[in-house]
Design an enzyme around this catalytic site. Structure first.
Site, PDB file in Angstrom:
ATOM      1  N   ARG A  22      26.477  48.886  47.322  1.00  0.00           N
ATOM      2  CA  ARG A  22      27.567  48.422  48.178  1.00  0.00           C
ATOM      3  C   ARG A  22      28.916  48.867  47.609  1.00  0.00           C
ATOM      4  NH1 ARG A  22      26.080  42.201  48.736  1.00  0.00           N
ATOM      5  NH2 ARG A  22      25.204  42.629  46.684  1.00  0.00           N
TER       6      ARG A  22
ATOM      7  N   VAL B 263      23.811  35.263  43.852  1.00  0.00           N
ATOM      8  CA  VAL B 263      24.238  34.087  43.090  1.00  0.00           C
ATOM      9  C   VAL B 263      23.237  32.939  43.237  1.00  0.00           C
ATOM     10  CG1 VAL B 263      26.039  32.315  42.964  1.00  0.00           C
ATOM     11  CG2 VAL B 263      26.669  34.726  43.130  1.00  0.00           C
TER      12      VAL B 263
ATOM     13  N   GLY C   9      37.379  55.256  34.951  1.00  0.00           N
ATOM     14  CA  GLY C   9      36.184  55.860  35.541  1.00  0.00           C
ATOM     15  C   GLY C   9      36.478  56.325  36.943  1.00  0.00           C
TER      16      GLY C   9
ATOM     17  N   ASN D 105      38.721  37.693  39.201  1.00  0.00           N
ATOM     18  CA  ASN D 105      38.256  39.008  39.663  1.00  0.00           C
ATOM     19  C   ASN D 105      39.421  39.972  39.881  1.00  0.00           C
ATOM     20  OD1 ASN D 105      35.557  38.615  39.542  1.00  0.00           O
ATOM     21  ND2 ASN D 105      35.175  38.541  41.739  1.00  0.00           N
TER      22      ASN D 105
ATOM     23  N   CYS E  73      31.943  42.595  45.127  1.00  0.00           N
ATOM     24  CA  CYS E  73      32.892  41.537  44.753  1.00  0.00           C
ATOM     25  C   CYS E  73      34.337  41.993  44.607  1.00  0.00           C
ATOM     26  CB  CYS E  73      32.429  40.882  43.462  1.00  0.00           C
ATOM     27  SG  CYS E  73      30.744  40.314  43.568  1.00  0.00           S
TER      28      CYS E  73
ATOM     29  N   GLU F  62      26.479  41.413  38.193  1.00  0.00           N
ATOM     30  CA  GLU F  62      25.210  42.046  38.542  1.00  0.00           C
ATOM     31  C   GLU F  62      24.764  42.882  37.341  1.00  0.00           C
ATOM     32  OE1 GLU F  62      24.818  44.089  42.269  1.00  0.00           O
ATOM     33  OE2 GLU F  62      26.046  42.599  43.278  1.00  0.00           O
TER      34      GLU F  62
HETATM   35  C1  UGA Z   1      32.238  41.033  39.171  1.00  0.00           C
HETATM   36  C2  UGA Z   1      32.813  40.159  38.042  1.00  0.00           C
HETATM   37  O1  UGA Z   1      32.806  40.900  36.828  1.00  0.00           O
HETATM   38  C3  UGA Z   1      31.990  38.881  37.887  1.00  0.00           C
HETATM   39  O2  UGA Z   1      32.578  38.053  36.901  1.00  0.00           O
HETATM   40  C4  UGA Z   1      31.966  38.138  39.229  1.00  0.00           C
HETATM   41  O3  UGA Z   1      31.155  36.987  39.173  1.00  0.00           O
HETATM   42  C5  UGA Z   1      31.400  39.065  40.296  1.00  0.00           C
HETATM   43  O4  UGA Z   1      32.207  40.263  40.375  1.00  0.00           O
HETATM   44  C6  UGA Z   1      31.433  38.335  41.612  1.00  0.00           C
HETATM   45  O5  UGA Z   1      32.517  38.003  42.081  1.00  0.00           O
HETATM   46  O6  UGA Z   1      30.359  37.981  42.123  1.00  0.00           O
HETATM   47  P1  UGA Z   1      30.138  42.706  39.394  1.00  0.00           P
HETATM   48  O7  UGA Z   1      30.764  43.131  40.686  1.00  0.00           O
HETATM   49  O8  UGA Z   1      28.706  42.344  39.374  1.00  0.00           O
HETATM   50  O9  UGA Z   1      30.921  41.423  38.791  1.00  0.00           O
HETATM   51  O10 UGA Z   1      30.290  43.894  38.352  1.00  0.00           O
HETATM   52  P2  UGA Z   1      31.327  44.327  37.209  1.00  0.00           P
HETATM   53  O11 UGA Z   1      30.585  44.525  35.959  1.00  0.00           O
HETATM   54  O12 UGA Z   1      32.488  43.441  37.163  1.00  0.00           O
HETATM   55  O13 UGA Z   1      31.784  45.777  37.708  1.00  0.00           O
HETATM   56  C7  UGA Z   1      32.494  45.969  38.931  1.00  0.00           C
HETATM   57  C8  UGA Z   1      32.914  47.415  39.056  1.00  0.00           C
HETATM   58  O14 UGA Z   1      33.951  47.712  38.117  1.00  0.00           O
HETATM   59  C9  UGA Z   1      31.805  48.436  38.794  1.00  0.00           C
HETATM   60  O15 UGA Z   1      31.883  49.455  39.777  1.00  0.00           O
HETATM   61  C10 UGA Z   1      32.130  48.994  37.427  1.00  0.00           C
HETATM   62  O16 UGA Z   1      31.700  50.327  37.246  1.00  0.00           O
HETATM   63  C11 UGA Z   1      33.653  48.920  37.433  1.00  0.00           C
HETATM   64  N1  UGA Z   1      34.236  48.850  36.063  1.00  0.00           N
HETATM   65  C12 UGA Z   1      33.991  47.781  35.276  1.00  0.00           C
HETATM   66  C13 UGA Z   1      35.061  49.872  35.623  1.00  0.00           C
HETATM   67  O17 UGA Z   1      35.315  50.861  36.346  1.00  0.00           O
HETATM   68  N2  UGA Z   1      35.613  49.776  34.376  1.00  0.00           N
HETATM   69  C14 UGA Z   1      35.379  48.725  33.545  1.00  0.00           C
HETATM   70  O18 UGA Z   1      35.928  48.705  32.420  1.00  0.00           O
HETATM   71  C15 UGA Z   1      34.539  47.699  34.018  1.00  0.00           C
END
Ligand code: UGA
Length: 439
Positions: free
Chosen positions: A337, A13, A263, A217, A270, A161
């Site tokens: 992670r 961040v 999935g 989140n 996060c 990310e």
């Molecule tokens: C998440 C939030 O989306 C951000 O808004 C937030 O700022 C961030 O955490 C944080 O707190 O710092 P991030 O962890 O980078 O972001 O990634 P995401 O795109 O949210 O994905 C998280 C996980 O959920 C991944 O493993 C992804 O594969 C999974 N996911 C996501 C699913 O299984 N299905 C979905 O429809 C979307």
């Protein structure tokens, strides 16, 4: 030299926000106690893998808009100080505030003898009430008064990310938890320069801002676990398909189509951490958090769908060659992670399977966990060659280019488990194609 803003903590961040601010013409000072990290950043070599990061970093350094220091005391050269240090999980799931406490103490000592007004902006993810603790800490160590000599604002981060730069420059919303009009004006002036017009700012109290981050989140994590639960039902119906359900319910504007992808579960630094922290915080308040406990329980066991299929199709896994495409917790990052790939590989090794993996950029990170107990392929084709089963764990774009004929040509047995629904079931119906949420 004077700076417009300083960042304490150059993790995901901190660094992303610092380079984006610098790109918008803000003079930024980045502080981190890790000298290796500082040296890399100084050489425009980003310690995190993020699209556009190296270009923006190089530009910021060349134009002298991003300076770096290892000393928190240097933050007094800026009047707005962002706290972007980590808030890791403790064993019981609650967050550990040691870095934020140390940083605020260091800031307090640094500003103690300076007559100017400072604004400290908490961007780290913290539970409600933390800003008040930080104010106490700042007052105690600086002998100054909140609102008179300094102000504290809570400004949580929502970047993802893999799209950190874009999310930072074009956020859906900017949440500002602030109690004083003076601080509000100071932060607005800064944000106006960065985001220019149509600022989607939500002003609220610091405690609400802290809770908004966790609610945001946790709700996204809930959507995912909910769909994973539906996927388990769909898998047990002969012509069930979670994707068709997702498509239809996503059309309902009240639900929206995003974050409905079933999935192998959510990972990363996060969602798991924040959901656990909200559960721990609720417990302190005497609030039942069964809903979030279920979200975690579904997530913890979601990867077992893979083993249900493996059991049925391959029986004993001993000496079976299993190839894994994708290791990172999501595409466009090398971050592993809390990645589901780790859980799957561990169990495969327990069952004495032979595991070969490939990720476009996360192979090296995985080597630090599994060393030579698994093999690492240099591309997808060599990963799946001669294998008895291929599991898609991360939905990298390049895997979508693989055609059914590639699997037939290369694999010993074209058995595929599509953990992220990247292939079309129609195209793959000639193969032994299994997928999450597919009956
Ligand atoms: C998440 C939030 O989306 C951000 O808004 C937030 O700022 C961030 O955490 C944080 O707190 O710092 P991030 O962890 O980078 O972001 O990634 P995401 O795109 O949210 O994905 C998280 C996980 O959920 C991944 O493993 C992804 O594969 C999974 N996911 C996501 C699913 O299984 N299905 C979905 O429809 C979307």
């Amino acid at each position: 030299m004077e700076y417009d803003v300083a960042f304490v903590g150059l993790g995901y961040v901190g660094l992303s926000t610092a380079v984006c601010f610098a790109d918008r013409g803000i003079n930024v000072l980045g502080v981190d106690i890790d000298s290796k990290k500082i040296n890399r950043i100084k050489n425009a070599d980003s310690p995190i893998h993020e699209r556009y990061m190296n270009e923006l970093l190089e530009k910021a350094i060349k134009k002298n808009r991003l300076s770096l220091s290892r000393k928190v005391a240097d933050v007094t050269k800026a009047k707005i100080i962002f706290l972007t240090v980590g808030t890791p999980s403790r064993k019981n799931g609650s967050i550990d505030l040691k870095y934020i406490e140390q940083a605020s103490k260091d800031i307090a000592i640094a500003i103690k003898d300076i007559e100017e007004y400072f604004v400290i902006v908490i961007k780290s993810t913290v539970v409600p009430g933390t800003a008040l603790k930080i104010i106490d800490n700042l007052e105690k160590h600086s002998r100054k008064k909140n609102s008179i000599h300094f102000g504290v604002i809570v400004n949580p981060e929502f970047l993802q990310e893999g799209s950190a730069i874009n999310d930072t420059l074009r956020p859906d919303k900017i949440v500002v938890g602030v109690n004083s009009e003076k601080d509000k004006k100071i932060i607005y002036k800064l944000f106006k320069k960065i985001y220019r017009k149509n600022l989607p700012i939500v002003y609220t109290t610091p405690s609400n801002a802290e809770l908004i981050k966790y609610a945001n989140n946790s709700l996204l994590a809930t959507k995912i676990s909910f769909m994973n639960y539906i996927s388990r039902i769909a898998e047990r119906i002969p012509d069930g398909d979670v994707n068709e359900i997702k498509y239809a319910i996503g059309m309902d504007k009240r639900i929206s189509e995003s974050f409905l992808n079933a999935g192998l579960g959510f990972g990363g630094s996060c969602f798991p951490k924040d959901v656990k922290a909200l559960i721990a915080f609720s417990k302190e308040l005497g609030v039942n958090s069964e809903i979030l406990q279920s979200v975690l329980a579904i997530n913890d066991t979601q990867f077992m769908s893979v083993f249900n299929i493996l059991n049925k199709e391959l029986g004993q896994l001993e000496r079976k060659r299993i190839s894994i495409l994708g290791l990172a917790f999501k595409p466009e990052t090398d971050d592993i992670r809390d990645a589901t790939s780790i859980k799957i590989i561990k169990r495969l090794l327990d069952k004495k399977a032979k595991v070969r993996v490939y990720d476009p950029i996360a192979n090296n990170n995985m080597k630090r966990i599994f060393g030579s107990s698994i093999t690492y392929a240099k591309d997808s084709e060599s990963c799946i060659r001669n294998s008895d089963c291929c599991i898609i764990v991360t939905e990298w774009k390049e895997f979508k280019m693989l055609k059914p004929k590639d699997f037939i040509r290369l694999m010993k047995r074209p058995l595929i488990i599509d953990g992220r629904r990247i292939f079309s079931k129609k195209q793959f119906n000639k193969l032994e194609y299994h997928a999450i949420g597919l009956g």
